[in-house]
Scaffold this motif. Structure first.
Motif, PDB file in Angstrom:
ATOM      1  N   HIS A  57      61.525   4.756 -15.887  1.00 47.40           N
ATOM      2  CA  HIS A  57      62.851   4.700 -16.513  1.00 47.40           C
ATOM      3  C   HIS A  57      63.855   4.062 -15.555  1.00 47.40           C
ATOM      4  O   HIS A  57      64.650   3.210 -15.955  1.00 47.40           O
ATOM      5  CB  HIS A  57      63.297   6.106 -16.927  1.00 47.40           C
ATOM      6  N   LEU A  58      63.809   4.464 -14.297  1.00 48.08           N
ATOM      7  CA  LEU A  58      64.733   3.900 -13.305  1.00 48.08           C
ATOM      8  C   LEU A  58      64.535   2.398 -13.152  1.00 48.08           C
ATOM      9  O   LEU A  58      65.503   1.644 -13.023  1.00 48.08           O
ATOM     10  CB  LEU A  58      64.560   4.610 -11.968  1.00 48.08           C
ATOM     11  N   ARG A  59      63.291   1.948 -13.194  1.00 44.55           N
ATOM     12  CA  ARG A  59      63.000   0.510 -13.122  1.00 44.55           C
ATOM     13  C   ARG A  59      63.643  -0.214 -14.296  1.00 44.55           C
ATOM     14  O   ARG A  59      64.273  -1.260 -14.134  1.00 44.55           O
ATOM     15  CB  ARG A  59      61.483   0.292 -13.130  1.00 44.55           C
ATOM     16  N   LEU A  60      63.526   0.356 -15.466  1.00 43.96           N
ATOM     17  CA  LEU A  60      64.051  -0.270 -16.667  1.00 43.96           C
ATOM     18  C   LEU A  60      65.576  -0.270 -16.681  1.00 43.96           C
ATOM     19  O   LEU A  60      66.191  -1.222 -17.183  1.00 43.96           O
ATOM     20  CB  LEU A  60      63.494   0.431 -17.900  1.00 43.96           C
ATOM     21  N   ILE A  61      66.195   0.758 -16.127  1.00 45.35           N
ATOM     22  CA  ILE A  61      67.657   0.819 -16.070  1.00 45.35           C
ATOM     23  C   ILE A  61      68.226  -0.395 -15.349  1.00 45.35           C
ATOM     24  O   ILE A  61      69.275  -0.920 -15.733  1.00 45.35           O
ATOM     25  CB  ILE A  61      68.118   2.121 -15.384  1.00 45.35           C
ATOM     26  N   GLU A  62      67.556  -0.862 -14.318  1.00 37.64           N
ATOM     27  CA  GLU A  62      68.029  -2.045 -13.590  1.00 37.64           C
ATOM     28  C   GLU A  62      68.117  -3.255 -14.505  1.00 37.64           C
ATOM     29  O   GLU A  62      69.117  -3.977 -14.515  1.00 37.64           O
ATOM     30  CB  GLU A  62      67.123  -2.343 -12.391  1.00 37.64           C
ATOM     31  N   PHE A  63      67.067  -3.486 -15.294  1.00 37.42           N
ATOM     32  CA  PHE A  63      67.081  -4.623 -16.214  1.00 37.42           C
ATOM     33  C   PHE A  63      68.165  -4.436 -17.282  1.00 37.42           C
ATOM     34  O   PHE A  63      68.940  -5.355 -17.563  1.00 37.42           O
ATOM     35  CB  PHE A  63      65.720  -4.827 -16.888  1.00 37.42           C
ATOM     36  N   ILE A  64      68.221  -3.244 -17.873  1.00 38.32           N
ATOM     37  CA  ILE A  64      69.208  -2.986 -18.921  1.00 38.32           C
ATOM     38  C   ILE A  64      70.619  -3.245 -18.397  1.00 38.32           C
ATOM     39  O   ILE A  64      71.431  -3.882 -19.063  1.00 38.32           O
ATOM     40  CB  ILE A  64      69.061  -1.551 -19.472  1.00 38.32           C
ATOM     41  N   GLY A  65      70.914  -2.781 -17.202  1.00 35.64           N
ATOM     42  CA  GLY A  65      72.229  -2.996 -16.617  1.00 35.64           C
ATOM     43  C   GLY A  65      72.557  -4.453 -16.367  1.00 35.64           C
ATOM     44  O   GLY A  65      73.725  -4.832 -16.314  1.00 35.64           O
ATOM     45  N   SER A  66      71.538  -5.281 -16.242  1.00 38.17           N
ATOM     46  CA  SER A  66      71.781  -6.705 -15.993  1.00 38.17           C
ATOM     47  C   SER A  66      72.060  -7.494 -17.268  1.00 38.17           C
ATOM     48  O   SER A  66      72.584  -8.600 -17.194  1.00 38.17           O
ATOM     49  CB  SER A  66      70.594  -7.321 -15.241  1.00 38.17           C
ATOM     50  N   VAL A  67      71.720  -6.927 -18.436  1.00 38.06           N
ATOM     51  CA  VAL A  67      71.893  -7.673 -19.689  1.00 38.06           C
ATOM     52  C   VAL A  67      72.761  -6.961 -20.727  1.00 38.06           C
ATOM     53  O   VAL A  67      73.154  -7.574 -21.723  1.00 38.06           O
ATOM     54  CB  VAL A  67      70.525  -8.035 -20.323  1.00 38.06           C
ATOM     55  N   LEU A  68      73.058  -5.675 -20.505  1.00 40.28           N
ATOM     56  CA  LEU A  68      73.846  -4.904 -21.468  1.00 40.28           C
ATOM     57  C   LEU A  68      75.040  -4.255 -20.787  1.00 40.28           C
ATOM     58  O   LEU A  68      75.042  -4.053 -19.573  1.00 40.28           O
ATOM     59  CB  LEU A  68      72.978  -3.833 -22.141  1.00 40.28           C
ATOM     60  N   GLN A  69      76.042  -3.881 -21.595  1.00 39.84           N
ATOM     61  CA  GLN A  69      77.250  -3.254 -21.065  1.00 39.84           C
ATOM     62  C   GLN A  69      77.793  -2.245 -22.084  1.00 39.84           C
ATOM     63  O   GLN A  69      77.248  -2.112 -23.172  1.00 39.84           O
ATOM     64  CB  GLN A  69      78.312  -4.309 -20.767  1.00 39.84           C
ATOM     65  N   ASN A  70      78.892  -1.599 -21.731  1.00 42.92           N
ATOM     66  CA  ASN A  70      79.595  -0.663 -22.620  1.00 42.92           C
ATOM     67  C   ASN A  70      78.698   0.470 -23.111  1.00 42.92           C
ATOM     68  O   ASN A  70      78.710   0.825 -24.287  1.00 42.92           O
ATOM     69  CB  ASN A  70      80.203  -1.384 -23.831  1.00 42.92           C
TER      70      ASN A  70
ATOM     71  N   LYS B 153      75.909  -8.089 -22.725  1.00 48.34           N
ATOM     72  CA  LYS B 153      76.796  -8.559 -21.668  1.00 48.34           C
ATOM     73  C   LYS B 153      77.197  -9.994 -21.961  1.00 48.34           C
ATOM     74  O   LYS B 153      76.407 -10.773 -22.491  1.00 48.34           O
ATOM     75  CB  LYS B 153      76.045  -8.510 -20.321  1.00 48.34           C
ATOM     76  N   GLU B 154      78.408 -10.338 -21.611  1.00 46.17           N
ATOM     77  CA  GLU B 154      78.873 -11.710 -21.805  1.00 46.17           C
ATOM     78  C   GLU B 154      78.148 -12.644 -20.849  1.00 46.17           C
ATOM     79  O   GLU B 154      77.661 -12.235 -19.804  1.00 46.17           O
ATOM     80  CB  GLU B 154      80.376 -11.767 -21.603  1.00 46.17           C
ATOM     81  N   GLY B 155      78.075 -13.902 -21.240  1.00 46.38           N
ATOM     82  CA  GLY B 155      77.451 -14.900 -20.379  1.00 46.38           C
ATOM     83  C   GLY B 155      76.055 -15.295 -20.816  1.00 46.38           C
ATOM     84  O   GLY B 155      75.432 -16.160 -20.199  1.00 46.38           O
ATOM     85  N   PHE B 156      75.548 -14.676 -21.886  1.00 44.20           N
ATOM     86  CA  PHE B 156      74.228 -15.016 -22.400  1.00 44.20           C
ATOM     87  C   PHE B 156      74.376 -15.708 -23.749  1.00 44.20           C
ATOM     88  O   PHE B 156      75.299 -15.416 -24.509  1.00 44.20           O
ATOM     89  CB  PHE B 156      73.360 -13.759 -22.580  1.00 44.20           C
ATOM     90  N   THR B 157      73.460 -16.593 -24.066  1.00 45.16           N
ATOM     91  CA  THR B 157      73.451 -17.224 -25.385  1.00 45.16           C
ATOM     92  C   THR B 157      72.936 -16.223 -26.416  1.00 45.16           C
ATOM     93  O   THR B 157      72.335 -15.198 -26.058  1.00 45.16           O
ATOM     94  CB  THR B 157      72.537 -18.463 -25.391  1.00 45.16           C
ATOM     95  N   ASP B 158      73.124 -16.541 -27.696  1.00 45.44           N
ATOM     96  CA  ASP B 158      72.589 -15.684 -28.757  1.00 45.44           C
ATOM     97  C   ASP B 158      71.073 -15.544 -28.632  1.00 45.44           C
ATOM     98  O   ASP B 158      70.521 -14.459 -28.814  1.00 45.44           O
ATOM     99  CB  ASP B 158      72.953 -16.238 -30.139  1.00 45.44           C
ATOM    100  N   ALA B 159      70.408 -16.646 -28.326  1.00 50.31           N
ATOM    101  CA  ALA B 159      68.947 -16.612 -28.177  1.00 50.31           C
ATOM    102  C   ALA B 159      68.544 -15.718 -27.006  1.00 50.31           C
ATOM    103  O   ALA B 159      67.582 -14.945 -27.113  1.00 50.31           O
ATOM    104  CB  ALA B 159      68.402 -18.024 -27.981  1.00 50.31           C
ATOM    105  N   GLU B 160      69.257 -15.817 -25.895  1.00 50.84           N
ATOM    106  CA  GLU B 160      68.962 -14.957 -24.737  1.00 50.84           C
ATOM    107  C   GLU B 160      69.214 -13.487 -25.081  1.00 50.84           C
ATOM    108  O   GLU B 160      68.422 -12.614 -24.698  1.00 50.84           O
ATOM    109  CB  GLU B 160      69.809 -15.366 -23.538  1.00 50.84           C
ATOM    110  N   ASN B 161      70.296 -13.224 -25.811  1.00 47.40           N
ATOM    111  CA  ASN B 161      70.571 -11.840 -26.222  1.00 47.40           C
ATOM    112  C   ASN B 161      69.445 -11.296 -27.084  1.00 47.40           C
ATOM    113  O   ASN B 161      69.031 -10.144 -26.906  1.00 47.40           O
ATOM    114  CB  ASN B 161      71.897 -11.757 -26.977  1.00 47.40           C
TER     115      ASN B 161
END
Length: 101
Positions: free
Chosen positions: A78-91, A11-19
């Protein structure tokens, strides 16, 4: 056997290190689901694509069939993890197929 492939971009808005840190966490947590969700036959996450790739993270998992994959999808861990994934990843892109493996 049912192969479940999922790919994401950062997702946009994160630094390379954060990614990179987020990718490591996604990899670690997704792969840890093998020990928590009995329906997973195999699970592997790849976070180091080549420059020719247009996706940043790939999940490659294996299930007996669609029913066991559905049980994985609705599992609380899995549902718990989906929340985190959705906050940092897209597409998100998915390709599921049956294989002889």
């Amino acid at each position: 056997m049912l192969r479940h492939i999922v790919m994401w971009n950062y997702k946009e808005g994160f630094t390379d290190a954060e990614n990179q840190e987020n990718a490591k966490k996604v990899k670690s947590e997704l792969e840890a689901l093998k020990g928590l969700i009995s329906e997973i036959v195999e699970i592997k996450v790849h976070i180091n694509p080549t420059d020719a790739s247009n996706m940043d993270i790939l999940l490659d998992s294996l299930f007996e069939n669609e029913e066991t994959m559905y049980a994985y999808k609705i599992h609380p861990e899995h549902l718990r993890l989906i929340e985190f994934i959705g906050s940092v990843l897209q597409n998100r892109m998915v390709f599921d197929y049956y294989t002889e493996c």
